[in-house]
Design a protein around this motif. Structure first.
Motif, PDB file in Angstrom:
ATOM      1  N   UNK A   1       1.317  -1.295   0.179  1.00 58.22           N
ATOM      2  CA  UNK A   1       0.218  -0.263  -0.027  1.00 58.22           C
ATOM      3  C   UNK A   1       0.528   0.951   0.205  1.00 58.22           C
ATOM      4  N   UNK A   2       0.232   2.087  -0.406  1.00 59.75           N
ATOM      5  CA  UNK A   2       0.997   3.825  -0.838  1.00 59.75           C
ATOM      6  C   UNK A   2       0.706   3.942   1.038  1.00 59.75           C
TER       7      UNK A   2
ATOM      8  N   UNK B   1     -10.643   2.964  -3.408  1.00 58.92           N
ATOM      9  CA  UNK B   1      -9.727   2.399  -2.924  1.00 58.92           C
ATOM     10  C   UNK B   1      -9.679   1.461  -1.703  1.00 58.92           C
ATOM     11  N   UNK B   2      -8.996   1.128  -1.513  1.00 58.28           N
ATOM     12  CA  UNK B   2      -9.268  -0.217  -0.190  1.00 58.28           C
ATOM     13  C   UNK B   2      -8.385   0.744   0.926  1.00 58.28           C
TER      14      UNK B   2
ATOM     15  N   UNK C   1       4.974  -3.777  11.145  1.00 57.55           N
ATOM     16  CA  UNK C   1       3.685  -4.200  11.295  1.00 57.55           C
ATOM     17  C   UNK C   1       2.811  -3.936   9.926  1.00 57.55           C
ATOM     18  N   UNK C   2       2.337  -2.828   8.906  1.00 60.58           N
ATOM     19  CA  UNK C   2       2.404  -2.566   8.313  1.00 60.58           C
ATOM     20  C   UNK C   2       2.065  -3.895   7.047  1.00 60.58           C
ATOM     21  N   UNK C   3       3.575  -3.958   7.178  1.00 65.05           N
ATOM     22  CA  UNK C   3       4.320  -5.348   6.287  1.00 65.05           C
ATOM     23  C   UNK C   3       3.789  -6.806   6.358  1.00 65.05           C
TER      24      UNK C   3
ATOM     25  N   UNK D   1      -3.411  -8.051   3.660  1.00 63.78           N
ATOM     26  CA  UNK D   1      -4.485  -7.640   2.703  1.00 63.78           C
ATOM     27  C   UNK D   1      -4.177  -6.505   1.335  1.00 63.78           C
ATOM     28  N   UNK D   2      -5.046  -6.314   0.540  1.00 62.83           N
ATOM     29  CA  UNK D   2      -4.774  -6.232  -0.243  1.00 62.83           C
ATOM     30  C   UNK D   2      -5.192  -4.183  -0.473  1.00 62.83           C
TER      31      UNK D   2
END
Ligand code: ATP
Ligand code: MG
Length: 282
Positions: free
Chosen positions: A14-15, A44-45, A136-138, A142-143
């Protein structure tokens, strides 16, 4: 701009965008809430991270006080950073908790326990103290297209973490003396973090809480837009103080529940357009 045009141009997915300013009460959370909602409404998700112990972003999206969320067992960001846990376990998902979360939007709550960030890093035996949020984000598979991080008004280890995790940063500027001074040290902080995270881009400075009746505020708008160093970062869009925008804080962003939600968010639409164009160009 179409969703696919921006998606193709995103450097990575994700950005991650942090909304920042060490000065308090300048409109960070409101911007983070509306940005998350508008991106989600475009298809956007979006994952929202509340890393401020005030929990304002959390309370607006859930409509539930952070105290009640804690009593109900919701854990959020500070527990999701544990490398031994699956961070998805800590998400508040659309329609799970209340009918106030927009479609395409998941939330990791923040509350006063966020103040124990350093203690939790020690408890979980995390070595790289600056990359806790990034790692953590990595771990989310989920897409998500975007992660939006609402930050506290402080130059803190949590802010460093948010910036290390981010691809882009939006600085909120209330056109007043103290916030004007704060912008220069904020950009120094961004430059310092770029040593750890060379990908971090200042996406821009968003002027917020503008009161057009005040000539002194107009002077501070002119000062930042005309500044040699910072002027080039200013978004053309200026967010004004408006009652319908202020009421989003308690009435929420979902039209079913807050009939004037679109009116309150409308002034951010050209900002989001500018932002997506800058991301595409970066
Ligand atoms: N454009 C606006 N018009 C009217 N009220 C606004 C607007 N933007 C923000 N507010 C209100 O101003 C107050 C401060 O805004 P907000 O909470 O977004 O700032 P913040 O920078 O996140 O604050 P903090 O530094 O405490 O986290 C809130 O009550 C919010 O509802
Ligand atoms: Mg806030």
């Amino acid at each position: 701009m179409s969703r696919s045009a921006v998606k193709k141009s995103l450097l990575k997915k994700p950005y991650v965008i942090s909304v920042i300013c060490q000065k308090g009460g300048v409109g960070k959370t409101t911007c983070a809430i509306v940005l998350s909602t508008l991106l989600a409404s475009m298809g956007y998700k979006v994952l929202g991270l509340d890393v401020d112990q005030q929990g304002n972003y959390t309370e607006t999206f859930t409509g539930i006080s952070i105290r009640d969320l804690r009593l109900d067992g919701y854990l959020g960001v500070i527990y999701a950073i544990n490398p031994a846990e699956d961070p998805r376990e800590f998400l508040v998902k659309e329609n799970e908790l209340s009918d106030r979360l927009p479609e395409n939007f998941d939330l990791l709550i923040g509350d006063e326990r966020t103040g124990f960030f350093s203690e939790k890093i020690r408890e979980y035996k995390i070595q790289d103290k600056n990359s806790v949020l990034k790692n953590m984000i990595a771990r989310f598979d989920t897409d998500y297209d975007f992660v939006i991080i609402d930050t506290a008004p402080a130059l803190s280890p949590m802010l460093t973490n948010a910036l290390v995790a981010s691809d882009g940063v939006v600085c909120i500027y209330q056109p007043e003396k103290y916030c004007y001074s704060a912008m220069f040290s904020l950009f120094e902080t961004i430059r310092e973090v770029q040593a750890f995270n060379p990908n971090l881009k200042p996406l821009g400075i968003l002027t917020a809480l503008m009161d057009g009746r005040r000539s002194d505020m107009q002077e501070f708008v002119d000062l930042i837009f005309g500044d040699q160093e910072l002027g080039k970062y200013c978004f053309k869009t200026i967010i004004s103080r408006k009652a319908s925008t202020g009421r989003l804080a308690y009435a929420g962003v979902v039209k079913r529940i807050n009939p004037e939600a679109d009116l309150g968010m409308k002034q951010y639409v050209p900002f989001v357009k500018e932002l997506l164009e800058r991301i595409r160009k970066n």
